[in-house]
Each structure stands twice: as structure tokens, then as C-alpha cells.
Motif scaffolding. Structure first.
Motif, PDB file in Angstrom:
ATOM      1  N   TYR A  24       0.846  -1.188   0.000  1.00 45.21           N
ATOM      2  CA  TYR A  24       0.000   0.000   0.000  1.00 45.21           C
ATOM      3  C   TYR A  24       0.886   1.244   0.000  1.00 45.21           C
ATOM      4  CZ  TYR A  24      -4.006  -2.985   0.960  1.00 45.21           C
ATOM      5  OH  TYR A  24      -4.983  -3.949   0.864  1.00 45.21           O
ATOM      6  N   GLN A  25       0.289   2.362  -0.413  1.00 42.73           N
ATOM      7  CA  GLN A  25       1.020   3.634  -0.384  1.00 42.73           C
ATOM      8  C   GLN A  25       0.221   4.680   0.361  1.00 42.73           C
ATOM      9  OE1 GLN A  25       1.836   5.824  -4.111  1.00 42.73           O
ATOM     10  NE2 GLN A  25       3.904   6.198  -3.315  1.00 42.73           N
ATOM     11  N   CYS A  26       0.913   5.426   1.195  1.00 50.45           N
ATOM     12  CA  CYS A  26       0.286   6.511   1.925  1.00 50.45           C
ATOM     13  C   CYS A  26       0.092   7.712   1.001  1.00 50.45           C
ATOM     14  CB  CYS A  26       1.151   6.904   3.121  1.00 50.45           C
ATOM     15  SG  CYS A  26       0.464   8.268   4.096  1.00 50.45           S
TER      16      CYS A  26
ATOM     17  N   CYS B  20       2.542  10.846   2.997  1.00 48.71           N
ATOM     18  CA  CYS B  20       4.014  10.821   3.005  1.00 48.71           C
ATOM     19  C   CYS B  20       4.606   9.980   1.879  1.00 48.71           C
ATOM     20  CB  CYS B  20       4.528  10.318   4.350  1.00 48.71           C
ATOM     21  SG  CYS B  20       4.208   8.560   4.667  1.00 48.71           S
ATOM     22  N   SER B  21       3.754   9.297   1.107  1.00 50.64           N
ATOM     23  CA  SER B  21       4.165   8.492  -0.057  1.00 50.64           C
ATOM     24  C   SER B  21       4.900   7.207   0.288  1.00 50.64           C
ATOM     25  CB  SER B  21       5.019   9.321  -1.043  1.00 50.64           C
ATOM     26  OG  SER B  21       4.277  10.408  -1.549  1.00 50.64           O
ATOM     27  N   LEU B  22       5.003   6.861   1.565  1.00 54.18           N
ATOM     28  CA  LEU B  22       5.636   5.594   1.918  1.00 54.18           C
ATOM     29  C   LEU B  22       4.864   4.440   1.281  1.00 54.18           C
ATOM     30  CD1 LEU B  22       7.868   4.339   3.930  1.00 54.18           C
ATOM     31  CD2 LEU B  22       5.869   3.755   5.332  1.00 54.18           C
TER      32      LEU B  22
ATOM     33  N   SER C 214       9.169  -1.552   4.393  1.00 59.50           N
ATOM     34  CA  SER C 214       8.945  -0.109   4.273  1.00 59.50           C
ATOM     35  C   SER C 214       9.830   0.440   3.166  1.00 59.50           C
ATOM     36  CB  SER C 214       9.262   0.603   5.593  1.00 59.50           C
ATOM     37  OG  SER C 214       8.380   0.189   6.625  1.00 59.50           O
ATOM     38  N   PHE C 215       9.198   1.084   2.189  1.00 61.21           N
ATOM     39  CA  PHE C 215       9.920   1.537   1.002  1.00 61.21           C
ATOM     40  C   PHE C 215       9.740   3.047   0.846  1.00 61.21           C
ATOM     41  CE2 PHE C 215       8.487  -2.813   0.476  1.00 61.21           C
ATOM     42  CZ  PHE C 215       9.663  -3.472   0.177  1.00 61.21           C
ATOM     43  N   PHE C 216      10.862   3.737   0.844  1.00 61.43           N
ATOM     44  CA  PHE C 216      10.880   5.194   0.847  1.00 61.43           C
ATOM     45  C   PHE C 216      11.144   5.734  -0.554  1.00 61.43           C
ATOM     46  CE2 PHE C 216      11.488   3.768   5.062  1.00 61.43           C
ATOM     47  CZ  PHE C 216      11.158   4.793   5.943  1.00 61.43           C
ATOM     48  N   SER C 217      10.713   6.952  -0.788  1.00 64.71           N
ATOM     49  CA  SER C 217      10.939   7.623  -2.066  1.00 64.71           C
ATOM     50  C   SER C 217      11.486   9.018  -1.788  1.00 64.71           C
ATOM     51  CB  SER C 217       9.624   7.739  -2.844  1.00 64.71           C
ATOM     52  OG  SER C 217       8.691   8.535  -2.123  1.00 64.71           O
ATOM     53  N   ASP C 218      11.827   9.745  -2.852  1.00 61.49           N
ATOM     54  CA  ASP C 218      12.255  11.137  -2.683  1.00 61.49           C
ATOM     55  C   ASP C 218      11.191  11.921  -1.924  1.00 61.49           C
ATOM     56  OD1 ASP C 218      14.306  10.275  -4.294  1.00 61.49           O
ATOM     57  OD2 ASP C 218      13.907  11.676  -5.942  1.00 61.49           O
ATOM     58  N   GLU C 219       9.930  11.698  -2.297  1.00 63.87           N
ATOM     59  CA  GLU C 219       8.832  12.428  -1.665  1.00 63.87           C
ATOM     60  C   GLU C 219       8.734  12.106  -0.172  1.00 63.87           C
ATOM     61  OE1 GLU C 219       8.391  12.221  -5.901  1.00 63.87           O
ATOM     62  OE2 GLU C 219       8.541  10.590  -4.427  1.00 63.87           O
ATOM     63  N   THR C 220       8.983  10.848   0.176  1.00 68.90           N
ATOM     64  CA  THR C 220       8.923  10.457   1.591  1.00 68.90           C
ATOM     65  C   THR C 220       9.996  11.166   2.397  1.00 68.90           C
ATOM     66  OG1 THR C 220       8.168   8.283   0.841  1.00 68.90           O
ATOM     67  CG2 THR C 220       8.745   8.495   3.154  1.00 68.90           C
TER      68      THR C 220
END
Length: 218
Positions: free
Chosen positions: A25-27, A30-32, A181-187
Motif C-alpha cells: 500500500y502507499q500513503c 508521506c508516499s511511503l 517499508s519503502f521510501f521515495s524522494d517524496e517520503t
């Protein structure tokens, strides 16, 4: 199923991806991208996976890999600083590399170096390499790291970042059962705003976050 984001605690994340093993799933705040708790590995499964890792202090290849985080960090921290390697695994190689550069180092890992006493002092910098993607409750871990870091300190994170849905579908990084837990630039930009850090995306898998002082906006 009722879900809250494990990083910002916002409710109603959106479905992101499904494979044979689990859902993602994606928030929307926060885009996590995250794996729901029902698909988290047990502690026993986690430990068995971590024990397969062969990270040796004398392995020049592994040292080169960690230097992607160490070198940009060393360019920014002052000499003889005090650091914490959080989630260091069974062989705290990065801590040893930074120790060799003259810094005082402590290490913490819930499985291999579970000495909670190192979570009492404050630090000039904290490293968290290939660990944040294992956090089941990143809201709690990030709050802890922020509380341990001095004003003006540096948080160095190494983790591969989410790019988009299409590439996520064939991304090998998500296939590790301990990665949840997968992070992005936006996170990371969200975390910078939340905790008042200046975010430096120094490499595709390295982020340096500078904690602002009360009297500074650097």
C-alpha cells in the motif's frame, strides 16, 4: 481492512501492488510504500534471513559499497565527532570505517547488538544503512533517531528508493521478505519538513539529512 500508514499514521492508504507473496500500500500523505502488518515476517524469520548475510570487515567490496554513504557523510561532519550506527547488523563495518577516520562510534541492532544503553546519549551523526526498509514501525524508529541526534547533526540513510509503480512491479528489492517499508524522494522530503531537516539526495540509495539548529536554516 483498516490500515494506517506506519510512518505518518495517516489513515486510508491506497492499494499499490500485489505479488505472490504479499500486498503493498502507499500513503497519500508521506508516499511511503509499505507491507501491511499481516504480511510482516516473524522475528524468527527475520533473524534467519539476517544470519544469511555475509558482511565482513575485511571485504573490500562491502567497504566500497558502504563508502557511498561514508564519504559524503565524512565531508560534512566535523572531526572527532560522536556517531551511532543504528541497525548495524552482525558486523558493524561502517562503524569500523568511521572509527578509523577518528570518530567515536556506538552501535545498535535489535538482533545482534541490543544494548539499549547506547540509546541514551545524543550524537553528532547517526548512520542507518540498509536498515530503514526493515522497520515495521518507522514512525517510532524515526522519532527515536531524531531524539538521539543533536541540533546541527547529520542523519545518513542508505536504502534503495521507490521510483514508480511500473518499476516497483519488477523491483528485486521488494522481494526480500524482511523489506517492509519503502521510501521515495517524496517520503524523505516529507520527513525533512516534519522534523526540520535539510534533505540531500546524494545518490540513488543515499540520503543525508541535516538537522536544523534553532538559530539556523542551513
Amino acid at each position: 481492512m483498516s490500515l494506517n500508514c506506519p510512518l505518518c499514521l495517516h489513515h486510508e492508504p491506497v492499494f499499490y501492488h500485489q505479488d505472490k507473496q504479499r500486498d503493498y500500500y502507499q500513503c497519500t500523505v508521506c508516499s511511503l510504500v509499505f507491507v501491511p502488518p499481516a504480511h510482516h515476517p516473524s522475528q524468527k524469520r527475520e533473524l534467519s534471513e539476517y544470519q544469511l548475510h555475509e558482511n565482513d570487515n575485511d571485504d573490500p567490496g562491502y567497504r566500497r559499497f558502504l563508502s557511498k554513504a561514508a564519504l559524503p557523510l565524512l565531508q560534512r561532519v566535523t572531526s572527532l565527532s560522536r556517531g551511532l550506527d543504528f541497525g548495524c547488523g552482525p558486523a558493524p563495518v561502517l562503524a569500523q570505517m568511521l572509527l578509523e577516520e577518528g570518530h567515536t562510534m556506538s552501535v545498535y541492532d535489535p538482533f545482534f547488538h541490543p544494548d539499549d544503553s547506547v540509546l541514551a546519549p545524543s550524537y553528532d551523526f547517526i548512520t542507518c544503512t540498509e536498515a530503514i526498509e526493515h522497520f515495521h514501525t518507522p514512525y517510532q524508529e524515526l522519532m527515536l533517531l531524531d531524539s538521539l541526534l543533536k541540533q546541527g547533526g547529520w542523519l545518513c540513510i542508505m536504502t534503495k528508493r521507490v521510483l514508480d509503480k511500473t518499476r516497483f512491479a519488477s523491483w528485486h528489492y521488494k522481494n526480500d521478505p524482511t523489506h517492509v517499508s519503502f521510501f521515495s524522494d517524496e517520503t524523505f522530503r516529507y520527513l525533512g519538513e516534519k522534523y526540520h531537516y535539510t534533505v540531500h539526495l546524494v545518490a540513488s540509495d543515499v540520503v543525508l539529512m541535516h538537522k536544523q539548529s534553532y538559530n539556523s536554516h542551513s
